[in-house]
Each structure stands twice: as structure tokens, then as C-alpha cells.
Design an enzyme around this catalytic site. Sequence first.
Site, PDB file in Angstrom:
ATOM      1  N   ASP A 100       7.647   2.814  13.045  1.00 39.10           N
ATOM      2  CA  ASP A 100       8.413   1.794  12.315  1.00 39.10           C
ATOM      3  C   ASP A 100       7.507   0.746  11.675  1.00 39.10           C
ATOM      4  O   ASP A 100       7.928  -0.395  11.461  1.00 39.10           O
ATOM      5  CB  ASP A 100       9.433   1.095  13.243  1.00 39.10           C
ATOM      6  CG  ASP A 100      10.353   2.080  13.925  1.00 39.10           C
ATOM      7  OD1 ASP A 100      10.926   2.925  13.216  1.00 39.10           O
ATOM      8  OD2 ASP A 100      10.498   2.013  15.164  1.00 39.10           O
ATOM      9  N   HIS A 121      12.149   7.267   7.200  1.00 36.46           N
ATOM     10  CA  HIS A 121      11.499   6.440   6.192  1.00 36.46           C
ATOM     11  C   HIS A 121      12.547   5.978   5.189  1.00 36.46           C
ATOM     12  O   HIS A 121      13.312   6.785   4.664  1.00 36.46           O
ATOM     13  CB  HIS A 121      10.396   7.216   5.465  1.00 36.46           C
ATOM     14  CG  HIS A 121       9.188   7.462   6.311  1.00 36.46           C
ATOM     15  ND1 HIS A 121       8.143   8.269   5.911  1.00 36.46           N
ATOM     16  CD2 HIS A 121       8.849   6.997   7.528  1.00 36.46           C
ATOM     17  CE1 HIS A 121       7.221   8.290   6.863  1.00 36.46           C
ATOM     18  NE2 HIS A 121       7.631   7.527   7.848  1.00 36.46           N
TER      19      HIS A 121
END
Length: 481
Positions: A70, A98
Amino acid sequence: MSAVALSSAAVVAPRRVSWQKRLSASSRARVARRVVAKATAEAKAAPKKHQAEWNSLGSVCAVLGSQWGDEGKGKLVDILAQEYDIVARCQGGANAGHTIYDDEGKKYALHLVPSGILNEKAKCVVGNGVVVHLPGMFNEIDTLEKAGVKIDSSRLVISDRAHMLFDLHKEIDGLREAELSGNKIGTTKRGIGPAYASKATRNGIRVGDIKNPETFAQKLRTLAADAAARFDDFEYDVEAELEAYKKYAERITPFIADTVHMINEEHKAGKRVLVEGANATMLDLDFGTYPFVTSSNPSLGGVCSGLGLAPNKFETVIGVAKAYTTRVGAGPYPTELFGELADDLREKGYEYGTTTGRPRRIGWLDVVALNYASAINGFTHLNLTKLDVLSGLPELKIATAYKLGDGSVTNAFPSAIEELEKVECVYETLPGWEEDISKMRDWDELPANCKAYVEKIEALTGVECRYLGVGPGRDAIVVKP
């Protein structure tokens, strides 16, 4: 875990960010979308000021996560994907998420399809190291096509050597987590671990197998029988699954290719290759906080084996790191913050998982872990993301060493979870900055304390923080001279 230096409780976030706490999750999402849409629209109108920079990165570039995932890899990959001929995924599965944006600011959440799909000139490759859930991939493709993105076998290819992830793997994932009781790993329950387990025990099914219906059916029945023998509560209609996969086979067959041969031939022909890392080094099956890790190798070694690209072909390896740290799921996390500061940073940084929506744990930047990741991957550059989230804090802390249970101090990252859970972080404290940096695009515009923070990280890691993320939009990046 306690701190040797100043307690994190003494660092209080400014009240000016507390308004975000009063917003609902949907309101926060709307605010984020408006911010990104505006910033991305501005980026479209602006000239490509960093074109020479992107051109300098060489013919093969890997963008890898250096923390616990992340980190914001998708944004840099999204930028670079416009400059490369091939954009490839090499490991992981739909547990990776993503978020990217097109030139109009439209948001796309990708899990299996590489981020280069928005570049009409790029060919996207799902490499042999990825585990592929075909229904999930088709859903992703359908969503993209409804949004006007063209996807055919000239734009997307899937390795015939990639292993397939079935719904039975998801079922097994949940059953295994239930068995662990109080010691749960905190997986996404997307079946990633069991799919890789099938691969390792050599009863997995590869994408290329779908071309032979009889062999495919025999292998899937064997896989289901093996799971049924292992778990009493296992429920799975293998015949219904086989029927569904007859249709999937027709659709996926045009996309299947020998990607090892293809990507090496393309490289030989002078094509530029961008590798999009998934997950991150601190979740690496070998190098991460085992067993609280993913089931693949998100480090550079996994890139090579997951695509069939030799190590000497890589000219650039960019490590992506947040200006602080986050982690989703269970596992040791030495610099973790709690209370109001953690809550404020989580809201300001919109720290909720792309794949699961789970709130992320928050912590200070950990240079011990970052240097460990850099040593493993050989980072040539660092992309420091979400620097803007730290604006307004009176002071910032960086963990530079660990104090172990025996009183000794180390800058090595321990392998034993029991030891890691007991470490105390040795912090270096730096002054923060009040200025909003989200609209700044040049190094000279940044506040002195912000630049000092970046330069301190460079001094501690020995790697240039070349790319600085200062906001969510595609243009919200500062290239350090």
C-alpha cells in the site's frame, strides 16, 4: 512496543485535519475523487516536464514496494506506464490492489490487470509467477471495457505457465484461517496462499492446461478431492466449476502466450519493459515478517523468476516507500502508532485497503526495515510517497535502530517474530512543517523542514529519494534535482 526516544503520544496532530473524522466513508471517497480528478485534469493540460527523467530510467525498470504494501506503487507505475512498451505483473494475485486514474481523473481499481492497460500503445503481461483467478480477471476486463478501454490479445497476454486460482482455493483459505483461531495471519481470503501451495506441492493447474479439456478436468477433480480429504467442512461443486470453465476456456485462450519467450524477444528488439511489483518486501515469503507475509516473493528475485527476465537486464530498481508506514493485517510492526495521531493520519491519508477496504495500521518511518529492503533489492532510487500527509505535524520521528530484549542496539532486521515483537525503536526526531505542499511541484518550493526530512532519509539509507509524492493526482510529484 515502547520508544527509546520521545513518546509518540507527545506528538499531537493539528486540529485542522479533524474535520475529516466527521465525514462518512462515502463522503471521504467523494472528496478524494474530486481532488484527484482536478489534479489529474491539470496534469493533462501541463507539458510533460519530466519526460527526460522518465527516458533516463533505462530499458528495464522495476517498481517495488519496500514496506508492508500500500505504498502507492500504482501512481508511479501509472506515470511510467505511459513511457514503456511492456508493463508486466510478475507475482501475487488479486490480493494486490493498485488504484490508477486516466487523464480525465476517472478511477480504476486494478487487481490482476497491469496498470499499463490505460496506455493504448503498451502491451500488458501477466507473468508466470502470478496466480490467476479467471472469473475475477474477466470481471476486471469487463469493467475496463465498459469504461471504454480496449482489451484484446494485442493489449493483454497471460503466461501459459502462470498457475490458476480456483474458488476452492478461496474456500481453503477461509478454512485454514479458521483453524488458526487466535493466531490468524490476516489474509485477504482471496485464495492466494492455497493456490501457491498447490503450485509448490505440484498438483496445481497452469493456465496452459485449459487448452486440454480432458487433462484440465482430471487435474481439477484431483485438486478438489485432495482438499475434501484435508478439510471436513470443505464444500465445492467441482462438476459445476468444470462446466463454467468450458466457457472461460473459450474466452481466455486468445490471451494465452509463452510470455518468457515473448518478453525476452521484445527486450532483444529494443522494447522498454516496466515491471509492476505487487505487495512488498516486508511481506516477502522469505524476507518478510514470517509467517505474517504473503505467499510469493515481491522482491527482485521474485521479479526475475516470475517473468523469466535475467537479473543483468534490470537497469533501474525503484523502491516505493511512504513518508511514514502502514500495515494491513496481523504481524509485528515496530513503529506502530495508536490513538488520535494514528486516527488523524489514517483519515488524512485515506488509509484503507484498495483490495479489502480494511483500515490500515499506522506508524512512523522505519529505516531499519527500509535499509533491509534496499539491501535485498538493490534500489537505485526511492519514491517517497504521501509526503503531504505529514504537513502540519510539529515534529516527525524516524526509527533508526532497534533496542533488543538483551539491551543491545542493532540496525539489522530480526528474523524471529518473538524478538521483533519485543524491540524498542530508537528514534531520531525532526521538526515538521506547517505548509500545505500538495500544490508544490518543484524541489525549491518545498519548506526547508520538508527538504531536511527527505535529506535525512537519504543520509540514513544511502539511496536518493528521487521522486516525492505530494498528492493523489498523476501530476502531484516532485522530482528531486
